[in-house]
Design a protein around this motif. Structure first.
Motif, short mmCIF file in Angstrom:
data_model
loop_
_atom_site.label_atom_id
_atom_site.label_comp_id
_atom_site.label_asym_id
_atom_site.label_seq_id
_atom_site.Cartn_x
_atom_site.Cartn_y
_atom_site.Cartn_z
N VAL A 296 0.82 -1.30 -0.14
CA VAL A 296 0.09 -0.04 -0.22
C VAL A 296 1.04 1.32 -0.13
O VAL A 296 0.43 2.35 -0.70
N GLU A 297 2.11 1.24 0.76
CA GLU A 297 2.81 2.36 1.00
C GLU A 297 3.26 2.77 -0.39
O GLU A 297 3.42 3.83 -0.88
N LEU A 298 3.85 1.76 -1.18
CA LEU A 298 4.29 1.68 -2.62
C LEU A 298 3.30 2.31 -3.46
O LEU A 298 3.58 3.18 -4.37
N ALA A 299 2.15 1.91 -3.57
CA ALA A 299 1.14 2.77 -4.10
C ALA A 299 0.68 3.89 -3.96
O ALA A 299 0.49 4.67 -4.92
N ARG A 300 0.94 4.48 -2.72
CA ARG A 300 0.95 5.92 -2.40
C ARG A 300 2.11 6.66 -3.21
O ARG A 300 1.86 7.67 -3.61
N VAL A 301 3.25 5.86 -3.13
CA VAL A 301 4.24 6.64 -4.22
C VAL A 301 3.78 6.91 -5.63
O VAL A 301 3.97 7.97 -6.25
N ALA A 302 3.14 5.48 -6.36
CA ALA A 302 2.77 5.76 -7.56
C ALA A 302 1.73 6.86 -7.73
O ALA A 302 1.59 7.37 -8.80
N ALA A 303 0.67 6.59 -6.99
CA ALA A 303 -0.27 7.71 -6.83
C ALA A 303 -0.01 9.06 -6.83
O ALA A 303 -0.48 9.93 -7.38
N ALA A 304 0.91 9.38 -5.94
CA ALA A 304 1.56 10.84 -5.69
C ALA A 304 2.11 11.15 -7.07
O ALA A 304 2.08 12.36 -7.50
N ALA A 305 3.12 10.24 -7.52
CA ALA A 305 3.78 10.79 -8.66
C ALA A 305 3.02 11.09 -9.83
O ALA A 305 2.83 11.85 -10.57
N ALA A 313 6.26 11.91 -3.38
CA ALA A 313 6.33 10.58 -4.03
C ALA A 313 7.76 10.23 -3.54
O ALA A 313 8.01 9.06 -3.28
N VAL A 314 8.69 10.95 -3.68
CA VAL A 314 10.07 10.73 -3.30
C VAL A 314 10.27 10.47 -1.91
O VAL A 314 10.94 9.50 -1.57
N THR A 315 9.90 11.30 -0.93
CA THR A 315 9.89 11.19 0.35
C THR A 315 9.25 9.67 0.71
O THR A 315 9.75 8.89 1.58
N ARG A 316 8.04 9.33 0.22
CA ARG A 316 7.19 8.41 0.52
C ARG A 316 8.15 7.16 0.03
O ARG A 316 8.21 5.97 0.78
N ALA A 342 11.71 6.17 -10.00
CA ALA A 342 12.63 6.99 -11.21
C ALA A 342 12.00 8.16 -11.68
O ALA A 342 12.41 9.18 -11.80
N ARG A 343 10.54 7.97 -11.97
CA ARG A 343 10.04 8.96 -12.54
C ARG A 343 9.63 9.99 -11.64
O ARG A 343 9.67 11.25 -12.06
N ALA A 344 9.46 9.55 -10.41
CA ALA A 344 9.19 10.69 -9.44
C ALA A 344 10.32 11.68 -9.24
O ALA A 344 10.36 12.85 -9.08
N TYR A 345 11.57 10.89 -9.25
CA TYR A 345 12.88 11.60 -8.97
C TYR A 345 13.16 12.55 -10.17
O TYR A 345 13.44 13.84 -10.07
N PRO A 351 17.90 13.95 -11.33
CA PRO A 351 18.33 12.84 -12.48
C PRO A 351 19.10 11.89 -11.66
O PRO A 351 19.37 10.60 -11.90
N ILE A 352 20.03 12.16 -10.71
CA ILE A 352 21.18 11.43 -10.01
C ILE A 352 20.06 10.55 -9.21
O ILE A 352 20.48 9.26 -9.26
N GLY A 353 18.98 11.14 -8.46
CA GLY A 353 18.32 9.83 -7.67
C GLY A 353 17.48 9.06 -8.70
O GLY A 353 17.40 7.80 -8.38
N ALA A 354 17.14 9.46 -9.87
CA ALA A 354 16.52 8.86 -10.73
C ALA A 354 17.30 7.75 -11.20
O ALA A 354 17.03 6.60 -11.43
#
Length: 402
Positions: A296-305, A313-316, A342-345, A351-354
């Motif tokens: 669910v937490e990973l889905a929150r990342v995708a939803a935020a992005a 998204a990056v923080t989560r 990577a998309r969120a970064y 780009p380095i985080g990505a």
């Protein structure tokens, strides 16, 4: 004394080798590139790296060779041809209709339901380990075997039939063929009709297919209908397998809502899924969902992005990947999430985080980048940035993206 083959030389030495083959002086070569002679000399001595896709291609153009040759890789991106061939083999398998048309299967015997069930389990394991080329290789014969087994023993082979179609749909979405995936998931839904759990399991892939096709509202509606059909009256007393299916379907509905721009609905649905996940915990894989609090937490990342909130998204993402549940997820799930990260970064201007996220995805599941169009797209975006890691730039050139 034999000379070193050009394909094993460092990149700079390889440039010098091909410049010599083309009978170009450093000055003429530099003039054609619009660079200085000093720049060429430093590249050839390895003092200066060729770490941008555009520069590599300019050098290759002047030398009249493929850019991949400068990296000592195969000229043809074989992953692309392998992916296309795999999709076509699965298309052919889904087009046979051997059972309804009464076509002969030759000398191939009808396998017992138990045996095809074991084959399906093996295919699921291969998929969850992100071995997509291997799954594409297995599926044509597996689909034929499970369809014939179901015709011979409809009761015992029903679950393997639905599961085989689920695997096919999941793989085809990965390989960028949502229309063909729709056919596979439609068959799974029809085969499971009458059994609410089988239908709910197949609906997970239906959600993936609909979202991959941009059918956000249809996906949300279908996922909610399927989720509430298996939702227990009281969450506290719900069996973990049913809670996993219901929660996964709510996650799919939430991602569809995010894709449709309804961030509030996405958040509410994820909160609802989180309540179910808390009853299950991490480390389980009921119905091949991997559902739990970390999911669910990973889905929150995708939803935020998806909603353009890249900082959130990056923080989560950075918090979620420190959880124990992150390590317990299937490789495929972690690699797919790393693409989202990577998309969120990139959205956040990092780009380095990505690049770090994508390199980790490539480390644990190379096929996620090399065989999945979505992975190649993210790689291309990162490789175009001047700050992109050299390894990713080289991979982009090898795969023909960027």
């Amino acid at each position: 004394m034999t000379s070193t083959p050009p394909e094993v030389l460092p990149v700079g030495r390889r440039v010098a080798y091909w410049r010599g083959r083309r009978r170009l002086s450093q000055q003429v070569f530099a003039d054609r590139l619009g660079k200085s002679k000093s720049w060429v000399d430093k590249v050839e001595r390895g003092v200066r790296a060729l770490d941008r896709v555009s520069t590599l291609r300019e050098v290759a153009t002047v030398l009249r060779i493929d850019a991949a040759v400068l990296l000592g890789r195969d000229v043809q991106p074989t992953e692309v041809t392998e992916r296309a061939a795999g999709v076509e083999l699965i298309r052919a398998a889904l087009s046979r209709y051997e059972v309804p048309l009464g076509r002969s299967a030759g000398n191939r015997p009808v396998l017992p339901a138990g045996q095809v069930a074991r084959q399906v389990t093996h295919a699921w394991i291969s998929f969850q380990h992100a071995r997509y080329p291997r799954v594409a290789e297995l599926l044509p014969e597996l689909l034929a075997d499970v369809e014939r087994a179901h015709a011979s023993d409809p009761v015992a082979a029903r679950i393997p039939l639905v599961e085989a179609y689920r695997i096919a749909a999941s793989l085809l979405v990965k390989l960028g063929a949502p229309d063909l995936a729709w056919l596979a998931v439609d068959r799974a839904m029809i085969a499971g009709t009458g059994d609410r759990l089988l239908v709910a399991a197949a609906a997970v892939q239906l959600g993936q297919v609909l979202r991959a096709s941009g059918q956000w509202r249809v996906a949300r509606s279908a996922m909610l209908a399927a989720a509430y059909r298996v939702a227990p009256p009281v969450i506290e007393f719900g069996p973990p397998p049913e809670l996993s299916l219901c929660g996964t379907l709510l996650v799919q509905a939430a991602l569809a809502a995010a894709g449709d721009g309804d961030d509030a609905a996405a958040a509410d649905l994820l909160d609802e899924a989180a309540a179910m996940a808390a009853r299950i915990g991490d480390g389980h894989d009921h119905h091949h969902t991997g559902f739990g609090p970390t999911t669910v937490e990973l889905a929150r990342v995708a939803a935020a992005a998806e909603g353009g909130n890249s900082a959130d998204a990056v923080t989560r993402h950075e918090k979620a990947t420190t959880r124990d549940g992150w390590r317990w997820l299937p490789t495929e799930h972690r690699a797919a999430h790393l693409l989202d990260a990577a998309r969120a970064y990139l959205q956040a201007g990092d780009p380095i985080g990505a690049g770090r996220a994508l390199m980790e995805a490539d480390r644990i599941a190379p096929a996620e980048i090399r065989h999945r169009p979505a992975g190649r797209d993210v790689l291309a975006q990162i490789a175009r940035d001047p700050a992109a890691p050299t390894m990713l730039v080289h991979l982009a050139v090898t795969l023909g993206v960027g």
